[in-house]
Design a protein around this motif. Structure first.
Motif, mmCIF file in Angstrom:
data_model
loop_
_atom_site.group_PDB
_atom_site.id
_atom_site.type_symbol
_atom_site.label_atom_id
_atom_site.label_comp_id
_atom_site.label_asym_id
_atom_site.label_seq_id
_atom_site.Cartn_x
_atom_site.Cartn_y
_atom_site.Cartn_z
ATOM 1 N N ALA A 1 -8.603 -47.005 24.498
ATOM 2 C CA ALA A 1 -8.295 -46.526 25.848
ATOM 3 C C ALA A 1 -9.228 -47.112 26.897
ATOM 4 N N VAL B 1 -0.456 -53.090 27.150
ATOM 5 C CA VAL B 1 0.215 -51.795 27.251
ATOM 6 C C VAL B 1 -0.840 -50.695 27.256
ATOM 7 N N LYS B 2 -0.719 -49.767 28.184
ATOM 8 C CA LYS B 2 -1.730 -48.737 28.373
ATOM 9 C C LYS B 2 -1.560 -47.593 27.377
ATOM 10 N N LEU B 3 -2.663 -47.210 26.738
ATOM 11 C CA LEU B 3 -2.686 -46.040 25.865
ATOM 12 C C LEU B 3 -3.014 -44.827 26.729
ATOM 13 N N TYR C 1 -3.244 -39.299 22.553
ATOM 14 C CA TYR C 1 -3.281 -39.354 21.090
ATOM 15 C C TYR C 1 -3.221 -37.942 20.533
ATOM 16 N N TYR D 1 1.821 -44.248 24.229
ATOM 17 C CA TYR D 1 1.688 -45.361 25.154
ATOM 18 C C TYR D 1 2.685 -45.219 26.310
ATOM 19 N N ASP D 2 2.444 -46.003 27.359
ATOM 20 C CA ASP D 2 3.440 -46.141 28.414
ATOM 21 C C ASP D 2 4.723 -46.702 27.820
ATOM 22 N N SER E 1 1.014 -55.135 23.043
ATOM 23 C CA SER E 1 0.798 -53.791 22.497
ATOM 24 C C SER E 1 0.175 -53.881 21.107
ATOM 25 N N ASP E 2 -0.200 -52.727 20.578
ATOM 26 C CA ASP E 2 -0.726 -52.589 19.204
ATOM 27 C C ASP E 2 -2.048 -53.315 18.987
#
Length: 458
Positions: free
Chosen positions: A214, A222-224, A227, A238-239, A308-309
């Motif tokens: 984060a 891609v924004k976290l 959780y 995620y977004d 992402s990821d």
């Protein structure tokens, strides 16, 4: 001595007389004398105040006039006070409304400024972030995290996520990644999110690893946003990007090209993904993606690519072996066998495969490294006719850009010297500039109009 009537007349000069009827008694035995103004005679009143009517009575016993207050039956309440009160109330209400509107617009403007500054700050690599070396994996740091660096990371409950996904209904599954199934969800605040779910894999330091992820912010990552860890399950929120991964726009379910994207769009997406990886590698210590592939490059409404990821290395099973999952064979560096062998070069190799998919429009389906029919990398290295390798949508357009992009992809998957992601970004920018100049020169290109300064070029 003056007569009683003369006294009354002189007395009335100093006290204005009311038009109401008032009686004047000259003596107990004398009938009341009424002074009236009007047809019936002269009527005199005395006022002591605005609300009190005063009558003068001259008593014959002591010859002293007495003033008797009488309540006026027809005295009306002043209307000016009511009008002033109404006007004051309306004015106060309007003032409150205007103040509220002004405050609202000021807050919205401040919010836009903060968002603009955040986007501007994310376009350049963050300053080096030094994490504690304890428990550091090859992909991410795992030190102490400041709560001020997590950008309001939310810790959600499993009940919230169940409600967001209709109890993880299968119809809400939108994909599957290295972490597990991905669900589309709607949070209580109206946010549409992508929820990654992993079952039965308790991981030590899960919350701390998530906070490390984060901390990383960039326009092309891609924004976290949240959780959860409950009931032997882990969730990453995620977004949500409505256009999904880029593979959906390149090939069909069989991995064959669908010819949806023009070369200009493919080049923009490649540059965006390269910038995302470059940012991860610029951190201190660098964050390795380890699982970069086409389905981990998502696109938003403007077809801006986002990676992402990233940073999930310690959240996966410890002692990960490179050959234990054939799903990543085509994108994995053949030089890597163990997790500890990964480096920035490994991400560069995966990015090279991604470029080959963008050029050819085909999915890298090969699971056998020696199968030239199924391995896109081996096909690209062995081809002598670039015309037949590339997607027919871009085959007859931007031939120079296609050639340069293919050469860059082959450099990335080379077993010898590979460029860094920083060099890859510079080369893609150079190719893009040449393509833009070619478009504006009007030399027969029919790709379409490119609007400089749009979101596609940020």
């Amino acid at each position: 001595m003056m007569s009683r009537l003369q006294f009354f007349i002189r007395f009335s000069r100093f006290y204005p007389l009311s038009p109401q009827i008032r009686k004047i008694n000259l003596s107990p035995s004398t009938p009341p004398l009424s002074l009236l103004h009007g047809p019936s005679g002269l009527q005199e009143n005395f006022y002591g105040s605005r609300k009190t009517t005063i009558a003068a009575t001259i008593d014959g016993n002591d010859n002293v006039p007495t003033l008797t207050p009488l309540q006026g039956s027809d005295v009306k309440k002043p209307s000016k006070q009511k009008l002033a009160a109404i006007i004051g109330g309306v004015g106060a209400a309007l003032l409150v409304v205007i103040t509220g509107v002004v405050v609202y617009f000021c807050l919205m403007r401040l919010k836009r400024l903060i968002r603009r500054e955040s986007d501007a700050a994310s376009s350049v690599p963050l300053p080096p972030v030094v994490w504690e070396r304890e428990n550091i994996s090859p992909g991410a740091g795992a030190g102490t995290v400041s709560p001020y660096d997590t950008y309001n990371l939310r810790q959600l409950s499993i009940l919230e996520l169940e409600q967001a996904t209709d109890n993880f209904n299968e119809i809400n599954i939108i994909g599957e990644g290295s972490f597990g199934l991905v669900y589309k969800g709607l949070l209580d605040d109206g946010s549409i999110v992508a929820i990654k779910r992993r079952l039965h894999y308790p991981v030590q330091y899960f919350a701390n690893e998530v906070k490390q992820i984060a901390c990383v912010h960039h326009k092309h990552l891609v924004k976290l946003i949240g959780y959860c860890e409950e009931n032997l399950q882990q969730f990453l929120v995620y977004d949500y990007l409505p256009n999904g991964d880029i593979g959906n726009h390149l090939y069909d379910s069989e991995g064959l090209p669908i010819g949806k994207l023009e070369m200009r769009q493919r080049l923009i997406i490649a540059l965006a993904a390269a910038k995302g990886l470059e940012h991860l590698h610029c951190l201190s210590p660098p964050i390795l993606h380890l699982h970069f592939r086409t389905r981990n490059v998502l696109v938003d409404d403007n077809y801006t690519g986002k990676v992402s990821d990233f940073g999930l290395s310690k959240l996966l099973v410890a002692g990960y072996h490179a050959e234990s999952s054939s799903a990543f064979d085509c994108f994995r560096d053949p030089e890597v066998r163990w997790l500890e062998d990964f480096s920035e070069r490994s991400d560069v190799y995966s990015f090279g495969v991604f470029l080959l998919e963008l050029i050819s429009g085909r999915e890298a389906l090969g699971r056998n490294q020696s199968d030239t029919q199924g391995n896109l990398v081996l096909q690209a290295k062995g081809t002598r006719d670039l015309y037949n390798f590339v997607d027919k949508t871009v085959r007859d357009h931007a031939s120079q850009a296609v050639k340069q992009m293919s050469e860059l992809a082959l450099l990335c998957v080379d077993t010898g010297t590979r460029p860094s992601m920083k060099s890859v970004v510079k080369e893609l920018e150079r190719i893009q500039e040449g393509e833009i100049c070619h478009l504006h020169s009007g030399l027969g290109e029919e790709i379409g109009i490119v609007t400089l300064g749009s979101d596609l070029f940020k």
